[in-house]
Motif scaffolding. Structure first.
Motif, PDB file in Angstrom:
ATOM      1  N   LYS A   1       1.990  17.497 -15.884  1.00 21.41           N
ATOM      2  CA  LYS A   1       1.225  18.329 -16.808  1.00 21.41           C
ATOM      3  C   LYS A   1      -0.216  18.512 -16.341  1.00 21.41           C
TER       4      LYS A   1
ATOM      5  N   VAL B   1       8.089  18.814 -19.407  1.00 21.26           N
ATOM      6  CA  VAL B   1       7.098  19.519 -18.588  1.00 21.26           C
ATOM      7  C   VAL B   1       7.204  21.027 -18.818  1.00 21.26           C
TER       8      VAL B   1
ATOM      9  N   ALA C   1       5.567  22.386 -21.851  1.00 21.85           N
ATOM     10  CA  ALA C   1       4.107  22.489 -21.784  1.00 21.85           C
ATOM     11  C   ALA C   1       3.639  23.686 -20.971  1.00 21.85           C
TER      12      ALA C   1
END
Length: 454
Positions: free
Chosen positions: A137, A175, A178
């Protein structure tokens, strides 16, 4: 006619005639039939401490100029990927700066850009799955803030931490959740990085592919495609035929890209290739032919380049970056044959000689006289006499051209069994004060010879 002196593995020298530069034209309109990215390398400062373990000191002018070269041929740039020496010399600070600078350059010309997002800024080798997610991230947010597209690279940390396929599904789910938009996933085979054995939860390609397809299916709105770099055309085609309509297959197969990009009655692959960084004019011209519906013209242009790519990516495949930088130097895109971390010494002179031979035969030398002068300077620096060799007979030269023209056949049969890293080759790479790209056309063998002996 100028000749090229070549050096065989037994030390024997021979010469071939230097081919003329290809007459490819840059596209007047965006390429439409295929989406193609060239994975670009980085150019270090020639005076930097380009030795193993030292931080990267990038020649930003040359590095970014190379990206403009790729964009000028209508291709996209894939940056901060394996070709840029991720996990092989490009440190975290240099990676972040590369992403920021390339994104700004892309925006200035409207160039397509995707960059690699990984976890390699974390120094610890062993981290938890939660830490893997956080590391992904962190790079993801930096990349998106810079305005670049995302390639979610295969993570060594994840390969070490994951115990099951469910661990991969969980990490990718969090992931991708995001991500601000769709990304490209990357499946990198062990030929490129032995540390990634068992990625997606299995050493069995079919089982790993099933996990990959599940990740894509569960997160369809966040995945625009996948790059497969297994050097296994059949495996790529099998996955390609099962992808949802929303996802593209980007071939990362530097052994078999001609047939994969051409495709079949059930579809084709787009391209995200390190090989295309060596072949931007050829790749552009070939895709322009496809845009016109000229499949034969596509094959005629691109098929001869496949033997060259197979040589550049020969085992140990992870040293292919040396061939990429070498061709960049030959073609005048950088002043010195230098690489971050001393990787310019990772291939032998006979290996480089074969690259020269195949590049000459396939139209990959953009400025042949310059390439010949630089290659001969490297041979001279290493004690090889280039002045007493006569050209081979026409039949011998025809054999070389024929080898190149027969590309599209199966590549090396066992690329996935790349050997462990080896020590640096004995030859040195010259960091001569070469002319900049504006005057490099004037370089000839005599002037380079004088420079070497100065």
């Amino acid at each position: 006619m100028t000749t090229l002196t070549l050096l065989d593995a037994d030390g024997a020298r021979r010469a071939v005639d230097l081919a003329e530069a290809p007459t490819f034209a840059k596209p007047r309109h965006p390429l439409t039939s295929r989406v193609a990215y060239a994975a670009a390398h980085v150019v270090p400062k020639a005076h930097a401490d380009n030795t193993p373990g030292q931080p990267a000191e990038i020649d930003w002018d040359a590095t970014l100029a190379f990206r403009h070269h790729v964009w000028s041929w209508g291709l996209g740039v894939a940056d901060a990927m394996d070709t840029a020496q991720r996990n092989m010399g490009l440190d975290a600070a240099a990676t972040r700066e590369l992403i920021s600078r390339s994104a700004a350059e892309a925006a200035s010309v409207g160039g397509r850009l995707v960059v690699g997002v990984n976890t390699d800024h974390v120094d610890d080798e062993q981290i938890s799955l939660d830490q893997v997610i956080d590391a992904y991230k962190e790079q993801l947010h930096h990349t998106e803030d810079a305005g670049a597209g995302v390639v979610l690279m295969a993570s060594r940390h994840l390969a070490r931490a994951a115990q099951t396929a469910d661990d991969y599904r969980r990490v990718y789910r969090e992931v991708l959740a995001a991500a601000g938009g769709p990304v490209v996933l990357h499946w990198l085979g062990t030929a490129f990085d032995p540390s990634l054995a068992g990625y997606f939860g299995s050493d069995d390609t079919d089982a790993a592919a099933e996990t990959l397809l599940q990740i894509i299916g569960y997160n369809g709105d966040k995945v625009q495609g996948v790059k497969m770099s297994l050097l296994d055309a059949d495996a790529e085609i099998a996955v390609r035929r099962r992808l949802p309509e929303s996802a593209r297959m980007f071939t990362g197969d530097d052994f078999h890209y001609v047939g994969l990009i051409e495709g079949d009655e059930q579809g084709h692959s787009d391209a995200l290739l390190g090989a295309f960084s060596c072949l931007a004019p050829n790749a552009s011209a070939a895709i322009q032919a496809l845009d016109r519906g000229d499949v034969a013209g596509y094959r005629e242009i691109l098929a001869p380049t496949e033997p060259l790519s197979q040589q550049v990516f020969a085992a140990p495949t992870y040293y292919y970056k040396t061939g990429v930088a070498f061709l960049s130097w030959l073609n005048g895109h950088q002043a010195a044959f230098q690489m971050v971390g001393g990787l310019h010494a990772a291939r032998s002179l006979p290996h480089l000689s074969r690259i020269v031979e195949l590049a000459n035969a396939s139209g990959a030398l953009e400025r042949p006289e310059l390439a010949a002068a630089r290659w001969h300077s490297l041979l001279t620096l290493n004690g090889v006499d280039v002045t007493t060799v006569t050209a081979t007979d026409a039949a011998g030269e025809a054999d070389v051209a024929g080898d190149a023209a027969s590309a599209g056949q199966a590549g090396p049969a066992s690329a996935a069994t790349a050997a462990a890293p080896v020590g640096h080759a004995a030859h040195a790479a010259p960091a001569e004060a070469a002319e900049d790209s504006a005057s490099a056309d004037a370089v000839d063998a005599a002037s380079v010879d004088e420079e070497v002996h100065a």
